[in-house]
Design a protein around this motif. Structure first.
Motif, PDB file in Angstrom:
ATOM      1  N   ASP A 123      -9.876   4.639   9.056  1.00  0.00           N
ATOM      2  CA  ASP A 123     -10.026   4.901   7.612  1.00  0.00           C
ATOM      3  C   ASP A 123     -11.178   4.721   6.845  1.00  0.00           C
ATOM      4  O   ASP A 123     -11.291   4.990   5.670  1.00  0.00           O
ATOM      5  CB  ASP A 123      -8.767   3.784   7.248  1.00  0.00           C
ATOM      6  CG  ASP A 123      -7.244   4.229   7.789  1.00  0.00           C
ATOM      7  OD1 ASP A 123      -7.003   5.222   7.771  1.00  0.00           O
ATOM      8  OD2 ASP A 123      -6.680   3.167   8.308  1.00  0.00           O
ATOM      9  N   THR A 153      -8.302   1.547  -3.173  1.00  0.00           N
ATOM     10  CA  THR A 153      -8.457   2.946  -2.936  1.00  0.00           C
ATOM     11  C   THR A 153      -7.584   3.963  -3.985  1.00  0.00           C
ATOM     12  O   THR A 153      -8.236   4.679  -4.606  1.00  0.00           O
ATOM     13  CB  THR A 153      -8.577   3.245  -1.738  1.00  0.00           C
ATOM     14  OG1 THR A 153      -9.410   2.554  -0.963  1.00  0.00           O
ATOM     15  CG2 THR A 153      -8.746   4.834  -1.655  1.00  0.00           C
ATOM     16  N   LEU A 195     -13.522  -1.534   4.105  1.00  0.00           N
ATOM     17  CA  LEU A 195     -11.892  -1.580   4.059  1.00  0.00           C
ATOM     18  C   LEU A 195     -11.439  -3.068   4.115  1.00  0.00           C
ATOM     19  O   LEU A 195     -10.429  -3.108   3.489  1.00  0.00           O
ATOM     20  CB  LEU A 195     -11.902  -0.786   5.394  1.00  0.00           C
ATOM     21  CG  LEU A 195     -10.138  -0.172   5.329  1.00  0.00           C
ATOM     22  CD1 LEU A 195      -9.917   0.844   4.415  1.00  0.00           C
ATOM     23  CD2 LEU A 195     -10.082   0.278   6.889  1.00  0.00           C
ATOM     24  N   MET A 213       0.988  -1.177   0.081  1.00  0.00           N
ATOM     25  CA  MET A 213      -0.067   0.043  -0.142  1.00  0.00           C
ATOM     26  C   MET A 213       0.772   1.112  -0.113  1.00  0.00           C
ATOM     27  O   MET A 213       1.978   1.235   0.713  1.00  0.00           O
ATOM     28  CB  MET A 213      -0.996   0.005   1.187  1.00  0.00           C
ATOM     29  CG  MET A 213      -1.937  -1.282   1.351  1.00  0.00           C
ATOM     30  SD  MET A 213      -3.023  -0.890   2.720  1.00  0.00           S
ATOM     31  CE  MET A 213      -1.996  -1.095   3.925  1.00  0.00           C
ATOM     32  N   ILE A 229     -11.056   6.762   1.460  1.00  0.00           N
ATOM     33  CA  ILE A 229     -11.626   5.470   0.710  1.00  0.00           C
ATOM     34  C   ILE A 229     -13.281   5.932   0.255  1.00  0.00           C
ATOM     35  O   ILE A 229     -13.481   5.368  -0.756  1.00  0.00           O
ATOM     36  CB  ILE A 229     -11.601   4.420   1.511  1.00  0.00           C
ATOM     37  CG1 ILE A 229     -12.274   3.033   0.840  1.00  0.00           C
ATOM     38  CG2 ILE A 229     -12.812   4.587   2.636  1.00  0.00           C
ATOM     39  CD1 ILE A 229     -12.295   1.619   1.533  1.00  0.00           C
ATOM     40  N   ALA A 279     -11.617  -4.486   0.735  1.00  0.00           N
ATOM     41  CA  ALA A 279     -10.559  -3.596  -0.062  1.00  0.00           C
ATOM     42  C   ALA A 279      -8.925  -4.351   0.133  1.00  0.00           C
ATOM     43  O   ALA A 279      -8.363  -4.278  -0.659  1.00  0.00           O
ATOM     44  CB  ALA A 279     -10.735  -2.122  -0.101  1.00  0.00           C
ATOM     45  N   ARG A 280      -8.963  -4.823   1.270  1.00  0.00           N
ATOM     46  CA  ARG A 280      -7.610  -5.031   1.786  1.00  0.00           C
ATOM     47  C   ARG A 280      -7.398  -6.677   1.648  1.00  0.00           C
ATOM     48  O   ARG A 280      -6.476  -6.963   2.242  1.00  0.00           O
ATOM     49  CB  ARG A 280      -7.308  -4.537   3.196  1.00  0.00           C
ATOM     50  CG  ARG A 280      -7.049  -2.982   3.267  1.00  0.00           C
ATOM     51  CD  ARG A 280      -7.003  -2.492   4.648  1.00  0.00           C
ATOM     52  NE  ARG A 280      -6.537  -1.051   4.441  1.00  0.00           N
ATOM     53  CZ  ARG A 280      -6.362  -0.309   5.594  1.00  0.00           C
ATOM     54  NH1 ARG A 280      -6.350  -0.997   6.922  1.00  0.00           N
ATOM     55  NH2 ARG A 280      -6.125   1.091   5.492  1.00  0.00           N
ATOM     56  N   SER A 281      -8.717  -7.298   1.269  1.00  0.00           N
ATOM     57  CA  SER A 281      -8.506  -8.635   1.354  1.00  0.00           C
ATOM     58  C   SER A 281      -8.414  -9.429   2.690  1.00  0.00           C
ATOM     59  O   SER A 281      -7.611 -10.186   2.819  1.00  0.00           O
ATOM     60  CB  SER A 281      -7.720  -9.270   0.335  1.00  0.00           C
ATOM     61  OG  SER A 281      -8.027  -8.730  -1.060  1.00  0.00           O
ATOM     62  N   GLU A 282      -8.942  -8.620   3.897  1.00  0.00           N
ATOM     63  CA  GLU A 282      -8.662  -9.076   5.076  1.00  0.00           C
ATOM     64  C   GLU A 282     -10.081  -9.758   5.689  1.00  0.00           C
ATOM     65  O   GLU A 282     -11.055  -9.655   5.090  1.00  0.00           O
ATOM     66  CB  GLU A 282      -8.435  -7.933   6.099  1.00  0.00           C
ATOM     67  CG  GLU A 282      -7.043  -7.483   5.710  1.00  0.00           C
ATOM     68  CD  GLU A 282      -6.969  -6.111   6.434  1.00  0.00           C
ATOM     69  OE1 GLU A 282      -5.623  -5.640   6.387  1.00  0.00           O
ATOM     70  OE2 GLU A 282      -7.714  -5.660   7.039  1.00  0.00           O
ATOM     71  N   GLU A 328      -5.072   1.822   0.970  1.00  0.00           N
ATOM     72  CA  GLU A 328      -4.834   0.485   0.394  1.00  0.00           C
ATOM     73  C   GLU A 328      -5.086   0.736  -1.195  1.00  0.00           C
ATOM     74  O   GLU A 328      -5.617   1.811  -1.551  1.00  0.00           O
ATOM     75  CB  GLU A 328      -6.275  -0.131   0.885  1.00  0.00           C
ATOM     76  CG  GLU A 328      -7.389   0.510   0.453  1.00  0.00           C
ATOM     77  CD  GLU A 328      -7.810   1.524   1.809  1.00  0.00           C
ATOM     78  OE1 GLU A 328      -7.120   1.490   2.530  1.00  0.00           O
ATOM     79  OE2 GLU A 328      -8.694   2.337   1.473  1.00  0.00           O
ATOM     80  N   ASP A 329      -4.340  -0.272  -1.872  1.00  0.00           N
ATOM     81  CA  ASP A 329      -4.103  -0.380  -3.211  1.00  0.00           C
ATOM     82  C   ASP A 329      -5.408  -0.111  -4.118  1.00  0.00           C
ATOM     83  O   ASP A 329      -5.559   0.606  -4.759  1.00  0.00           O
ATOM     84  CB  ASP A 329      -3.226  -1.574  -3.550  1.00  0.00           C
ATOM     85  CG  ASP A 329      -1.917  -1.766  -3.044  1.00  0.00           C
ATOM     86  OD1 ASP A 329      -1.387  -0.662  -2.993  1.00  0.00           O
ATOM     87  OD2 ASP A 329      -1.511  -2.966  -2.966  1.00  0.00           O
ATOM     88  N   GLU A 354      -1.293   5.106   5.039  1.00  0.00           N
ATOM     89  CA  GLU A 354      -1.211   4.142   4.251  1.00  0.00           C
ATOM     90  C   GLU A 354      -2.811   4.014   3.323  1.00  0.00           C
ATOM     91  O   GLU A 354      -3.616   4.182   4.232  1.00  0.00           O
ATOM     92  CB  GLU A 354      -1.006   2.820   5.000  1.00  0.00           C
ATOM     93  CG  GLU A 354       0.210   2.359   5.251  1.00  0.00           C
ATOM     94  CD  GLU A 354       0.207   0.940   5.924  1.00  0.00           C
ATOM     95  OE1 GLU A 354       1.682   0.573   6.051  1.00  0.00           O
ATOM     96  OE2 GLU A 354      -0.583   0.466   6.501  1.00  0.00           O
TER      97      GLU A 354
END
Length: 350
Positions: free
Chosen positions: A43, A330, A191, A1, A48, A194-197, A327-328, A325
Motif C-alpha cells: 500500500d 488518502t 502510511l 476506511m 496513496i 496517515a493511519r495514525s499507527e 486509508e481515510d 482498503e
C-alpha cells in the motif's frame, strides 16, 4: 476506511492524472501500477502516492508527455533519458526494449535516468518473467533527498534502493523477490502516519540517532535504518551497490542536489532462460524447488514457509475479490483533487 474495488480505484487514479495533464497512456500506466501495488499489499506504493505525483506535476518536477530518448545503445545495452517523464511509463518502455534485445542476444541490460518515481519495482522484472526470461531491476532516487542512514550512522546518505528479481515458472503466482535494502520502504512510514499507527522498533531513528516507534519522527529529521537490524551492514552494503548501479553507472551521481527533484535511476537486466536450458524444464523445476522450500515443518509461531512472491499473490486474490482498503487521509486527498478538477460527481465522490 473505505473499501474500493480495484477497477474503480484505477478509474479514479487515471482520471485525476489526466486532469493534471498526463496522457491516456501515462495516466493508465501510473494508475494501474499503483493499484497493482495495493492489490499485492504494498500500500505504500499504491494510490496513496497519486496526490504526490500530481503535486510534482504542478511543481514541474514531472513532465507529462515527455519523450524518452536513447542516449546510446549496442545490441545488448541501452542508456535511456526519461526527460522527467512518469517513471511507470518510461521504465516499462525501457524494460520492453530490453526484453526484445534479450530475445535476440539472450542477455541484455539498460540504465534509465531522469524519470520520476517508478512505483513498485517488481512490475518490471515480472514483464520479463511473462516472456519466459529472468528479469532483474534495481532502483535509487538519484540526488533527491535521502532517507536511509548507512549502518552505524545517524544521518541519511542512501535511498531505500530496492532490488527485484522475477523468475518464470509453472506456479500459480509469480516467483519474485521484491525488497528494499532499508528496513522498510519510506512509503510505509507515510502510511503509518496517515493511519495514525505506531511502527515497529528497528524501522527508524530520530534526529538524535535514537530508536523510535513514532513514525512522525521520520519527517522531523529522522532516518530509516538499513535492512538487517544488528546485522544492518548487509543491507547498507547492498544499498551502496544499488547506488553504484543506478546512481553512478547512470551518471546521476550521489548525494543531494538543492532542488530536491525526485529522480529515479534504474539498472535492469534480462536473461533468456532458453539460452541456458530448456524453458519448460526450468519452469517445472522452479515449481519443485518452491514445493521443497514449503515442505519443511513450520518453526514455532510460524504458519509455514512461503516462496518469494507467494504472499503478494495470495493477497492479490483476496483483494480482487473483497476490495482494497484505502486509508481515510488518502481517500480525502483523492476526493479533494476530484473536486478541484470538477470531476467529483463523475468519479462517484458526490
Amino acid at each position: 476506511m473505505p473499501i474500493v474495488q480495484a477497477d474503480r480505484l484505477s478509474r479514479i487514479g487515471a482520471a485525476l492524472l489526466k486532469a493534471a495533464g498526463a496522457s491516456d497512456e501515462e495516466a493508465g500506466a501510473v494508475a494501474v501500477g499503483c493499484v497493482n501495488a495495493n492489490l499485492a499489499g504494498h500500500d505504500s506504493h499504491g494510490v496513496i502516492a497519486i496526490p504526490t505525483y500530481i503535486d510534482r506535476v504542478k511543481a514541474g518536477h514531472i513532465v507529462p508527455g515527455a519523450a524518452w530518448t536513447i542516449v546510446r545503445e549496442s545490441p545488448t545495452t541501452t542508456v535511456i533519458d526519461g526527460h522527467w517523464g512518469f517513471g511507470f511509463h518510461v521504465n516499462a518502455k525501457a524494460m520492453a526494449l530490453t526484453i526484445e534485445k534479450a530475445k535476440t542476444a539472450n542477455v541484455a541490460a539498460c540504465t534509465v535516468f531522469r524519470q520520476s518515481h517508478v512505483g513498485r519495482l517488481a512490475a518490471y522484472p515480472m514483464m520479463a518473467m511473462r516472456e519466459g526470461m529472468i528479469g532483474l531491476a534495481t532502483a535509487d532516487s538519484g540526488r533527491s533527498p535521502k532517507h536511509v542512514a548507512p549502518f552505524g550512522g545517524r544521518e541519511p546518505r542512501l535511498g531505500t534502493n530496492p532490488i527485484s528479481i522475477a523468475v518464470p515458472s509453472d506456479l500459480e503466482g509469480p516467483f519474485c523477490l521484491d525488497m528494499a535494502t532499508s528496513a522498510v520502504a519510506a512509503g510505509k512510514i507515510a502510511l503509518a502516519v496517515a493511519r495514525s499507527e505506531q511502527i515497529p522498533q528497528g524501522w527508524i531513528i530520530d534526529t538524535d540517532g535514537r530508536h523510535t516507534t513514532d513514525p512522525r519522527d521520520f519527517r522531523k529529521g529522522g532516518a530509516l535504518l538499513p535492512l538487517g537490524g544488528t546485522e544492518g551492514y548487509k543491507g547498507s552494503g547492498l544499498a551502496a551497490m544499488v547506488e553504484v548501479l543506478c546512481g553512478l553507472l547512470t551518471g546521476l551521481g550521489f548525494g543531494v542536489e538543492p532542488t530536491g527533484r525526485h529522480n529515479d535511476g534504474c539498472f535492469m537486466a534480462v536473461f533468456n532462460v532458453a539460452a541456458f536450458r530448456p524453458l519448460q524444464d526450468f519452469k517445472k523445476e522452479v515449481v519443485e524447488f518452491a514445493r521443497y522450500l514449503k515442505s519443511t515443518p513450520p518453526s514455532e509461531g510460524s504458519s509455514g514457509v512461503f516462496y518469494p512472491g507467494e504472499v503478494e499473490y495470495l493477497r492479490e486474490q483476496e483483494r480482487r475479490k473483497n476490495g482494497i482498503e484505502v486509508e481515510d487521509a488518502t481517500w480525502d486527498k483523492l476526493r479533494a483533487l476530484a473536486v478541484e478538477y470538477r470531476i467529483a460527481d463523475e468519479l462517484g465522490f458526490g
